[in-house]
Design an enzyme around this catalytic site. Structure first.
Site, PDB file in Angstrom:
ATOM      1  N   THR A   1     -40.693  26.784  -9.240  1.00 26.24           N
ATOM      2  CA  THR A   1     -40.740  25.294  -8.640  1.00 26.24           C
ATOM      3  C   THR A   1     -41.119  24.401 -10.078  1.00 26.24           C
ATOM      4  O   THR A   1     -41.656  25.112 -11.077  1.00 26.24           O
ATOM      5  CB  THR A   1     -42.252  25.181  -7.726  1.00 26.24           C
ATOM      6  OG1 THR A   1     -43.294  25.635  -8.646  1.00 26.24           O
ATOM      7  CG2 THR A   1     -41.986  25.918  -6.660  1.00 26.24           C
ATOM      8  N   HIS A   2     -40.706  23.375 -10.130  1.00 27.26           N
ATOM      9  CA  HIS A   2     -40.715  22.646 -11.446  1.00 27.26           C
ATOM     10  C   HIS A   2     -39.904  23.114 -12.414  1.00 27.26           C
ATOM     11  O   HIS A   2     -40.272  22.890 -13.622  1.00 27.26           O
ATOM     12  CB  HIS A   2     -42.231  22.038 -11.869  1.00 27.26           C
ATOM     13  CG  HIS A   2     -43.068  21.671 -10.776  1.00 27.26           C
ATOM     14  ND1 HIS A   2     -43.440  20.573 -10.406  1.00 27.26           N
ATOM     15  CD2 HIS A   2     -43.836  22.484  -9.725  1.00 27.26           C
ATOM     16  CE1 HIS A   2     -44.294  20.553  -9.546  1.00 27.26           C
ATOM     17  NE2 HIS A   2     -44.672  21.680  -9.120  1.00 27.26           N
TER      18      HIS A   2
ATOM     19  N   SER B   1     -14.044  26.830 -26.097  1.00 27.62           N
ATOM     20  CA  SER B   1     -14.298  25.424 -27.167  1.00 27.62           C
ATOM     21  C   SER B   1     -13.055  25.861 -28.429  1.00 27.62           C
ATOM     22  O   SER B   1     -12.845  26.578 -28.889  1.00 27.62           O
ATOM     23  CB  SER B   1     -15.666  25.745 -27.765  1.00 27.62           C
ATOM     24  OG  SER B   1     -15.787  24.800 -29.140  1.00 27.62           O
TER      25      SER B   1
ATOM     26  N   GLN C   1      -7.034  -2.205   4.479  1.00 27.54           N
ATOM     27  CA  GLN C   1      -6.098  -1.451   3.593  1.00 27.54           C
ATOM     28  C   GLN C   1      -6.923  -0.731   2.324  1.00 27.54           C
ATOM     29  O   GLN C   1      -6.254   0.215   2.114  1.00 27.54           O
ATOM     30  CB  GLN C   1      -4.915  -2.314   3.013  1.00 27.54           C
ATOM     31  CG  GLN C   1      -4.050  -1.637   2.162  1.00 27.54           C
ATOM     32  CD  GLN C   1      -2.630  -2.637   2.026  1.00 27.54           C
ATOM     33  OE1 GLN C   1      -2.009  -2.899   3.282  1.00 27.54           O
ATOM     34  NE2 GLN C   1      -2.327  -3.077   0.947  1.00 27.54           N
TER      35      GLN C   1
ATOM     36  N   ASN D   1      -1.721  -2.988  13.320  1.00 29.35           N
ATOM     37  CA  ASN D   1      -3.211  -2.487  13.107  1.00 29.35           C
ATOM     38  C   ASN D   1      -3.963  -1.346  13.939  1.00 29.35           C
ATOM     39  O   ASN D   1      -4.663  -0.448  13.576  1.00 29.35           O
ATOM     40  CB  ASN D   1      -3.798  -3.840  13.893  1.00 29.35           C
ATOM     41  CG  ASN D   1      -3.606  -5.263  12.921  1.00 29.35           C
ATOM     42  OD1 ASN D   1      -3.089  -4.896  11.814  1.00 29.35           O
ATOM     43  ND2 ASN D   1      -3.867  -6.469  13.533  1.00 29.35           N
TER      44      ASN D   1
ATOM     45  N   SER E   1       0.819  -1.179  -0.226  1.00 31.59           N
ATOM     46  CA  SER E   1      -0.132  -0.055   0.042  1.00 31.59           C
ATOM     47  C   SER E   1       0.844   1.245  -0.012  1.00 31.59           C
ATOM     48  O   SER E   1       0.333   2.441  -0.177  1.00 31.59           O
ATOM     49  CB  SER E   1      -0.814   0.074   1.139  1.00 31.59           C
ATOM     50  OG  SER E   1      -0.059  -0.129   2.247  1.00 31.59           O
TER      51      SER E   1
ATOM     52  N   GLU F   1     -19.707  22.259 -13.941  1.00 23.97           N
ATOM     53  CA  GLU F   1     -19.909  21.090 -14.351  1.00 23.97           C
ATOM     54  C   GLU F   1     -19.325  20.100 -13.749  1.00 23.97           C
ATOM     55  O   GLU F   1     -19.517  19.044 -13.656  1.00 23.97           O
ATOM     56  CB  GLU F   1     -19.883  21.226 -16.024  1.00 23.97           C
ATOM     57  CG  GLU F   1     -20.593  21.996 -16.982  1.00 23.97           C
ATOM     58  CD  GLU F   1     -20.266  21.989 -18.136  1.00 23.97           C
ATOM     59  OE1 GLU F   1     -20.605  21.167 -18.988  1.00 23.97           O
ATOM     60  OE2 GLU F   1     -19.354  22.864 -18.559  1.00 23.97           O
TER      61      GLU F   1
ATOM     62  N   TYR G   1      -9.118  -6.771  12.892  1.00 17.96           N
ATOM     63  CA  TYR G   1      -8.357  -6.562  11.839  1.00 17.96           C
ATOM     64  C   TYR G   1      -8.588  -7.483  10.593  1.00 17.96           C
ATOM     65  O   TYR G   1      -8.390  -8.547  10.820  1.00 17.96           O
ATOM     66  CB  TYR G   1      -7.284  -5.783  11.970  1.00 17.96           C
ATOM     67  CG  TYR G   1      -6.652  -5.427  10.837  1.00 17.96           C
ATOM     68  CD1 TYR G   1      -6.568  -3.930  10.386  1.00 17.96           C
ATOM     69  CD2 TYR G   1      -5.649  -6.415   9.977  1.00 17.96           C
ATOM     70  CE1 TYR G   1      -5.725  -3.764   9.014  1.00 17.96           C
ATOM     71  CE2 TYR G   1      -5.069  -5.851   8.826  1.00 17.96           C
ATOM     72  CZ  TYR G   1      -5.181  -4.600   8.422  1.00 17.96           C
ATOM     73  OH  TYR G   1      -4.777  -4.141   7.303  1.00 17.96           O
TER      74      TYR G   1
ATOM     75  N   LYS H   1     -18.013  30.216 -27.787  1.00 18.53           N
ATOM     76  CA  LYS H   1     -18.227  29.308 -26.714  1.00 18.53           C
ATOM     77  C   LYS H   1     -17.330  29.763 -25.284  1.00 18.53           C
ATOM     78  O   LYS H   1     -16.218  30.212 -25.401  1.00 18.53           O
ATOM     79  CB  LYS H   1     -17.909  28.009 -26.623  1.00 18.53           C
ATOM     80  CG  LYS H   1     -18.975  27.395 -27.615  1.00 18.53           C
ATOM     81  CD  LYS H   1     -20.504  27.529 -27.025  1.00 18.53           C
ATOM     82  CE  LYS H   1     -20.718  26.618 -25.868  1.00 18.53           C
ATOM     83  NZ  LYS H   1     -20.735  25.134 -26.258  1.00 18.53           N
TER      84      LYS H   1
ATOM     85  N   LYS I   1      -8.209   3.286   2.176  1.00 20.75           N
ATOM     86  CA  LYS I   1      -7.246   4.494   2.124  1.00 20.75           C
ATOM     87  C   LYS I   1      -7.695   5.273   0.704  1.00 20.75           C
ATOM     88  O   LYS I   1      -7.859   6.502   0.809  1.00 20.75           O
ATOM     89  CB  LYS I   1      -5.760   4.008   2.108  1.00 20.75           C
ATOM     90  CG  LYS I   1      -5.662   3.960   3.611  1.00 20.75           C
ATOM     91  CD  LYS I   1      -4.282   3.415   3.684  1.00 20.75           C
ATOM     92  CE  LYS I   1      -4.211   2.894   4.975  1.00 20.75           C
ATOM     93  NZ  LYS I   1      -4.948   1.443   5.085  1.00 20.75           N
TER      94      LYS I   1
END
Ligand code: ARG
Length: 460
Positions: A157-158, A279, A324, A112, A25, A292, A319, A285, A327
């Protein structure tokens, strides 16, 4: 440096090379090095206090760990996959530097309880950093609201125009969500700040350890009560990730509105050139990539929450190596959340509000129709009848392509004779907004009070 594993005694064959890479790890848990060293220093001090180490041994270990931290920070530390993880890499280096005394550091401890301690120390600091970024974002929103209490926009609303509201009031709705997130993280931190160290592998240790002393050195508020739970519990990581998922959901909703509002169709705001991209094919653009991406990144945090819950669901005590796998989801949650908060907090002061476009939009869609119905109710008409009268007036407007406040008094009286010329003040956007004058309402006078209350809450 030595790459000899500290556990080879009972083995006769070397580890398969791919197994070595598969079980390691160190590539990702090296980010815990500072907390690993901090925990080891406190452990060594405690061992000296109870007489398991001499003062001289303690001092040698602490000096050795200090110089290892410098090597890591200078980028000269040679991380070894054969040594599996951050803990064994640092311990092996300590012994290489200070000799046999280094081998005494792991007395009365296991990886551990060590790893559980490291993650908690790390997450505690990260929560503090995240809360600071969150506060910066909230303050940016409150500042923006403070400048725009009298700015009128359509409330939806909506996603259909519903009633006029103050733009500041809309900003403060986001602030309320984020204030709850801030509270949730503070509450989560209490449970993160519990010390597993001393649980050793699973059952505790036969050395006369002083856990209260170690906890005080490390700034832990509590000591884990049960050694089995101490080494196997990852609730704190799940809880944090759940809080993060909820926070990201808020940032995503918020991002969705920023994207809509910066479109040519809404045109309510400008996000500022520094926070948009162009763009490669369409020269006109200016894309809202930041909100986003925040919206998109929300998905990976939800995924991490599911990963962690699934990671734990079938684990027998105590454990297991499965842990592991906690993480990467946790680290990526932290990175994603911190990055998203930072970019939003930086962007807020750049947001340009297009007041007249919002005002114009609020005038579309008969947003003061409810005010007209309320006016009729005040004059004695039952609400259901008032609703019907206004519905007819709206239909007339649609057929004649006009607005309620453009109708003559005579036309309005054709729908109900109790209408008099005081009706026009009710049909204005300003009158409609100002009329919602109670705690939690959109009237500018109330929004200003709400901002004042928020400033007090933020200072607490
Ligand atoms: N790298 C391990 C982890 O992240 C450390 C604990 C290993 N313990 C063990 N008994 N193999 O969980």
């Amino acid at each position: 440096m030595t790459t000899e594993k500290p556990w080879t005694g009972r083995f006769t064959a070397p580890t398969n090379q791919f197994v070595e890479a598969f079980t390691a790890s160190v590539d990702f848990d090296q980010r815990l090095y500072h907390y690993d060293i901090m925990g080891s220093i406190a452990h060594a001090r405690m061992l000296a206090k109870v007489g398991v180490l001499t003062e001289a041994e303690q001092d040698q270990i602490i000096a050795g760990l200090g110089s290892i931290e410098q090597e890591i920070e200078a980028g000269t530390f040679d991380w070894s996959v054969a040594l599996e993880d951050v803990h064994m890499n640092i311990e092996a280096r300590l012994t290489a530097k200070i000799g046999n005394v280094g081998k005494k550091l792991h007395t009365g401890r296991s990886r551990n309880d060590q790893v559980a301690t490291d993650i908690r120390l790390y997450l505690r600091d990260e929560i503090d950093l995240i809360r600071a970024e969150l506060k910066r974002l909230i303050e940016g929103l409150v500042d923006l609201a403070g400048r725009e209490t009298d700015t009128i926009m359509p409330g939806f609303t909506h996603l259909q125009s519903a009633q006029p509201i103050s733009f500041a009031h809309h900003m403060l709705a986001w602030v309320e969500m984020l204030m709850r997130d801030r509270e949730r993280l503070a509450d989560c931190r209490k449970r993160v700040n519990t010390m597993p160290l001393g649980a050793a592998a699973l059952a505790g240790t036969s050395y006369p350890i002083d856990r209260t002393y170690t906890a005080a050195l490390l700034g832990f508020d509590n000591i884990a009560e049960n050694s089995l739970d101490a080494v196997s519990d990852r609730d704190f990581a799940i809880e944090f990730t759940a809080d993060a998922a909820l926070l990201m959901m808020h940032l995503s909703r918020f991002g969705e509105e920023l994207v809509l509002w910066s479109s040519a169709q809404f045109d309510f705001i400008d996000l500022g050139d520094a926070f948009c991209t162009g763009s490669s094919i369409m020269p006109q653009k200016k894309n809202p990539d930041v909100p986003e991406l925040v919206r998109g990144k929300t998905g990976r945090v939800y995924g991490h929450l599911t990963s962690l819950l699934t990671l734990m669901k079938s684990q027998a005590l105590a454990y297991n190596k499965d842990n592991q796998e906690d993480k990467e989801p946790l680290f990526d949650t932290i990175d994603t959340l911190k990055g998203s908060l930072r970019v939003y907090a930086d962007m807020m002061p750049q947001v340009q509000v297009k007041r007249s476009n919002m005002y114009h939009a609020a005038k579309q869609g008969f947003t003061t129709a409810t005010d007209l119905a309320d006016y009729l109710v005040c004059k004695g008409l039952p609400f259901r009848d008032a609703h019907e009268v206004v519905g007819q007036a709206v239909r007339h407007c649609i057929e004649h392509e006009t607005e309620l406040d453009a109708l003559s008094l005579k036309t309005l009286q054709g729908f109900s004779e109790i209408i008099t010329d005081d009706v026009y003040s009710v049909l204005t956007l300003e009158g409609s907004v100002a009329a919602r004058n109670h705690i939690g309402g959109t009237a500018p006078v109330q929004v200003r009070k709400a901002i004042a209350r928020l400033k007090v809450r933020l200072a607490e």
